[in-house]
Write a protein that holds these residues in place. Structure first.
Motif, PDB file in Angstrom:
ATOM      1  N   ALA A  86     -42.471  33.934  56.809  1.00  0.00           N
ATOM      2  CA  ALA A  86     -41.599  33.919  55.632  1.00  0.00           C
ATOM      3  C   ALA A  86     -40.293  33.258  56.051  1.00  0.00           C
ATOM      4  CB  ALA A  86     -41.340  35.336  55.139  1.00  0.00           C
ATOM      5  N   THR A  87     -39.846  32.325  55.244  1.00  0.00           N
ATOM      6  CA  THR A  87     -38.573  31.658  55.481  1.00  0.00           C
ATOM      7  C   THR A  87     -37.623  32.036  54.354  1.00  0.00           C
ATOM      8  OG1 THR A  87     -39.694  29.806  56.546  1.00  0.00           O
ATOM      9  CG2 THR A  87     -37.412  29.443  55.836  1.00  0.00           C
ATOM     10  N   ILE A  88     -36.480  32.574  54.734  1.00  0.00           N
ATOM     11  CA  ILE A  88     -35.459  32.960  53.756  1.00  0.00           C
ATOM     12  C   ILE A  88     -34.445  31.825  53.673  1.00  0.00           C
ATOM     13  CG2 ILE A  88     -33.692  34.646  53.159  1.00  0.00           C
ATOM     14  CD1 ILE A  88     -35.212  36.655  54.970  1.00  0.00           C
ATOM     15  N   GLU A  89     -34.144  31.381  52.479  1.00  0.00           N
ATOM     16  CA  GLU A  89     -33.227  30.267  52.246  1.00  0.00           C
ATOM     17  C   GLU A  89     -32.272  30.600  51.105  1.00  0.00           C
ATOM     18  OE1 GLU A  89     -33.150  27.216  53.734  1.00  0.00           O
ATOM     19  OE2 GLU A  89     -34.975  27.352  54.915  1.00  0.00           O
ATOM     20  N   GLY A  90     -31.194  29.854  51.032  1.00  0.00           N
ATOM     21  CA  GLY A  90     -30.308  29.911  49.868  1.00  0.00           C
ATOM     22  C   GLY A  90     -29.783  31.298  49.552  1.00  0.00           C
ATOM     23  N   VAL A  91     -29.401  32.053  50.564  1.00  0.00           N
ATOM     24  CA  VAL A  91     -28.911  33.420  50.353  1.00  0.00           C
ATOM     25  C   VAL A  91     -27.445  33.352  49.921  1.00  0.00           C
ATOM     26  CG1 VAL A  91     -28.501  35.667  51.423  1.00  0.00           C
ATOM     27  CG2 VAL A  91     -30.491  34.296  52.114  1.00  0.00           C
ATOM     28  N   ARG A  92     -27.142  33.934  48.790  1.00  0.00           N
ATOM     29  CA  ARG A  92     -25.758  34.009  48.322  1.00  0.00           C
ATOM     30  C   ARG A  92     -25.547  35.322  47.584  1.00  0.00           C
ATOM     31  NH1 ARG A  92     -26.282  29.843  50.437  1.00  0.00           N
ATOM     32  NH2 ARG A  92     -25.117  27.917  50.257  1.00  0.00           N
ATOM     33  N   THR A  93     -24.348  35.843  47.720  1.00  0.00           N
ATOM     34  CA  THR A  93     -23.935  36.982  46.902  1.00  0.00           C
ATOM     35  C   THR A  93     -22.710  36.571  46.118  1.00  0.00           C
ATOM     36  OG1 THR A  93     -22.606  37.891  48.706  1.00  0.00           O
ATOM     37  CG2 THR A  93     -24.860  38.754  48.455  1.00  0.00           C
ATOM     38  N   SER A  94     -22.522  37.234  45.003  1.00  0.00           N
ATOM     39  CA  SER A  94     -21.346  37.007  44.168  1.00  0.00           C
ATOM     40  C   SER A  94     -20.104  37.440  44.927  1.00  0.00           C
ATOM     41  CB  SER A  94     -21.496  37.831  42.880  1.00  0.00           C
ATOM     42  OG  SER A  94     -20.302  37.792  42.141  1.00  0.00           O
ATOM     43  N   ALA A  95     -19.027  36.704  44.751  1.00  0.00           N
ATOM     44  CA  ALA A  95     -17.758  37.052  45.406  1.00  0.00           C
ATOM     45  C   ALA A  95     -17.356  38.485  45.083  1.00  0.00           C
ATOM     46  CB  ALA A  95     -16.670  36.070  44.988  1.00  0.00           C
ATOM     47  N   HIS A 120     -46.029  37.590  59.978  1.00  0.00           N
ATOM     48  CA  HIS A 120     -45.770  38.089  61.320  1.00  0.00           C
ATOM     49  C   HIS A 120     -44.362  37.735  61.794  1.00  0.00           C
ATOM     50  CE1 HIS A 120     -46.094  34.269  63.572  1.00  0.00           C
ATOM     51  NE2 HIS A 120     -46.875  33.934  62.577  1.00  0.00           N
ATOM     52  N   VAL A 121     -43.692  36.831  61.084  1.00  0.00           N
ATOM     53  CA  VAL A 121     -42.337  36.398  61.439  1.00  0.00           C
ATOM     54  C   VAL A 121     -41.541  36.145  60.165  1.00  0.00           C
ATOM     55  CG1 VAL A 121     -41.035  34.397  62.326  1.00  0.00           C
ATOM     56  CG2 VAL A 121     -42.875  35.340  63.666  1.00  0.00           C
ATOM     57  N   VAL A 122     -40.269  36.508  60.219  1.00  0.00           N
ATOM     58  CA  VAL A 122     -39.319  36.103  59.177  1.00  0.00           C
ATOM     59  C   VAL A 122     -38.316  35.202  59.870  1.00  0.00           C
ATOM     60  CG1 VAL A 122     -37.552  36.852  57.551  1.00  0.00           C
ATOM     61  CG2 VAL A 122     -39.586  38.246  57.886  1.00  0.00           C
ATOM     62  N   GLN A 123     -38.082  34.048  59.286  1.00  0.00           N
ATOM     63  CA  GLN A 123     -37.143  33.110  59.877  1.00  0.00           C
ATOM     64  C   GLN A 123     -36.155  32.637  58.827  1.00  0.00           C
ATOM     65  OE1 GLN A 123     -39.973  30.255  61.366  1.00  0.00           O
ATOM     66  NE2 GLN A 123     -40.058  29.126  59.454  1.00  0.00           N
ATOM     67  N   LEU A 124     -35.035  32.149  59.313  1.00  0.00           N
ATOM     68  CA  LEU A 124     -34.031  31.585  58.423  1.00  0.00           C
ATOM     69  C   LEU A 124     -33.154  30.654  59.222  1.00  0.00           C
ATOM     70  CD1 LEU A 124     -31.205  33.205  59.209  1.00  0.00           C
ATOM     71  CD2 LEU A 124     -32.213  34.946  57.772  1.00  0.00           C
ATOM     72  N   THR A 125     -32.427  29.832  58.524  1.00  0.00           N
ATOM     73  CA  THR A 125     -31.410  29.007  59.160  1.00  0.00           C
ATOM     74  C   THR A 125     -30.101  29.248  58.426  1.00  0.00           C
ATOM     75  OG1 THR A 125     -31.825  27.091  57.725  1.00  0.00           O
ATOM     76  CG2 THR A 125     -33.052  27.192  59.807  1.00  0.00           C
ATOM     77  N   THR A 126     -29.030  29.028  59.134  1.00  0.00           N
ATOM     78  CA  THR A 126     -27.712  29.065  58.521  1.00  0.00           C
ATOM     79  C   THR A 126     -26.873  28.005  59.199  1.00  0.00           C
ATOM     80  OG1 THR A 126     -25.908  30.485  57.764  1.00  0.00           O
ATOM     81  CG2 THR A 126     -26.699  30.860  59.998  1.00  0.00           C
ATOM     82  N   ASP A 127     -26.010  27.388  58.454  1.00  0.00           N
ATOM     83  CA  ASP A 127     -25.162  26.345  59.002  1.00  0.00           C
ATOM     84  C   ASP A 127     -24.276  26.920  60.101  1.00  0.00           C
ATOM     85  OD1 ASP A 127     -22.754  24.500  59.146  1.00  0.00           O
ATOM     86  OD2 ASP A 127     -23.991  23.424  57.686  1.00  0.00           O
ATOM     87  N   LYS A 128     -24.121  26.192  61.189  1.00  0.00           N
ATOM     88  CA  LYS A 128     -23.316  26.665  62.316  1.00  0.00           C
ATOM     89  C   LYS A 128     -21.854  26.900  61.922  1.00  0.00           C
ATOM     90  CE  LYS A 128     -26.188  24.726  65.940  1.00  0.00           C
ATOM     91  NZ  LYS A 128     -26.246  23.877  67.129  1.00  0.00           N
ATOM     92  N   LYS A 129     -21.416  26.263  60.835  1.00  0.00           N
ATOM     93  CA  LYS A 129     -20.045  26.466  60.357  1.00  0.00           C
ATOM     94  C   LYS A 129     -19.863  27.838  59.719  1.00  0.00           C
ATOM     95  CE  LYS A 129     -19.539  21.581  59.454  1.00  0.00           C
ATOM     96  NZ  LYS A 129     -20.147  20.679  58.509  1.00  0.00           N
ATOM     97  N   ARG A 130     -20.955  28.474  59.362  1.00  0.00           N
ATOM     98  CA  ARG A 130     -20.906  29.798  58.738  1.00  0.00           C
ATOM     99  C   ARG A 130     -20.924  30.875  59.828  1.00  0.00           C
ATOM    100  NH1 ARG A 130     -22.385  29.085  53.198  1.00  0.00           N
ATOM    101  NH2 ARG A 130     -23.625  27.227  52.869  1.00  0.00           N
ATOM    102  N   THR A 131     -19.849  30.992  60.552  1.00  0.00           N
ATOM    103  CA  THR A 131     -19.802  31.921  61.682  1.00  0.00           C
ATOM    104  C   THR A 131     -19.987  33.367  61.246  1.00  0.00           C
ATOM    105  OG1 THR A 131     -17.384  31.922  61.592  1.00  0.00           O
ATOM    106  CG2 THR A 131     -18.422  30.389  63.138  1.00  0.00           C
ATOM    107  N   ASN A 132     -19.458  33.738  60.092  1.00  0.00           N
ATOM    108  CA  ASN A 132     -19.651  35.115  59.602  1.00  0.00           C
ATOM    109  C   ASN A 132     -21.110  35.374  59.248  1.00  0.00           C
ATOM    110  OD1 ASN A 132     -16.979  35.814  59.948  1.00  0.00           O
ATOM    111  ND2 ASN A 132     -16.408  35.350  57.832  1.00  0.00           N
TER     112      ASN A 132
END
Length: 153
Positions: A86-95, A120-132
């Motif tokens: 499973a690949t998780i993408e485009g995760v956002r929450t409202s401000a 058997h695996v969950v993966q995701l990517t996040t931009d390196k600029k998103r340190t939090n």
């Protein structure tokens, strides 16, 4: 924010709110086009996601208000003995709900959903600029075990 966040598959009626959340971000405000009417590309993508049984566009709701979004894509692999990921993408929450645990609930929900689907695996990517975001995912148990690469077309 109410006490219970619920999850459901997104509908076309949620698209405006979803794009607004995607654009309300240091990187998203440079790449998304939140305008009225929305560019037709968003509806086209929504319809493709919605018609694919291996893609889910999931919204988190506080009552009737959409306060989060994530896309989960399920992919079969020949590696790992023919396992699914499973690949998780485009995760956002409202401000309005950031820092209130909604993102954590969303990711836990996605992990549970992946288990239901036999992944058997969950993966995701996040931009390196998103340190939090990197710290957030690490707190949830994700590890940077691979180096991801992209080629813009």
């Amino acid at each position: 924010m109410g006490t219970e966040i619920t999850f459901r598959m997104a509908t076309e009626d949620d698209l405006d709110r979803i794009v607004a959340m995607l654009a309300d971000d240091m990187l998203g405000n440079k790449r998304e086009r939140y305008e009225h009417p929305l560019p037709s590309s968003y509806l086209k993508a929504f319809k493709a996601i919605n018609s694919d049984p291996n893609n889910e566009l999931v919204v988190a709701c506080d009552g009737k208000e959409v306060v989060g979004v994530q896309q989960i894509t399920y992919t079969p692999y020949i590696t790992h003995q023919g396992g699914w990921r499973a690949t998780i993408e485009g995760v956002r929450t409202s401000a309005s709900v950031r820092g209130k645990g909604v993102g954590t609930r969303m990711i836990i929900w996605a992990i549970d959903r992946a288990k239901e689907r036999g992944c058997h695996v969950v993966q995701l990517t996040t931009d390196k600029k998103r340190t939090n975001a990197l710290k957030f995912y690490e707190r949830l148990g994700f590890k940077a075990t691979h180096e991801g690469m992209k080629l813009k077309l």
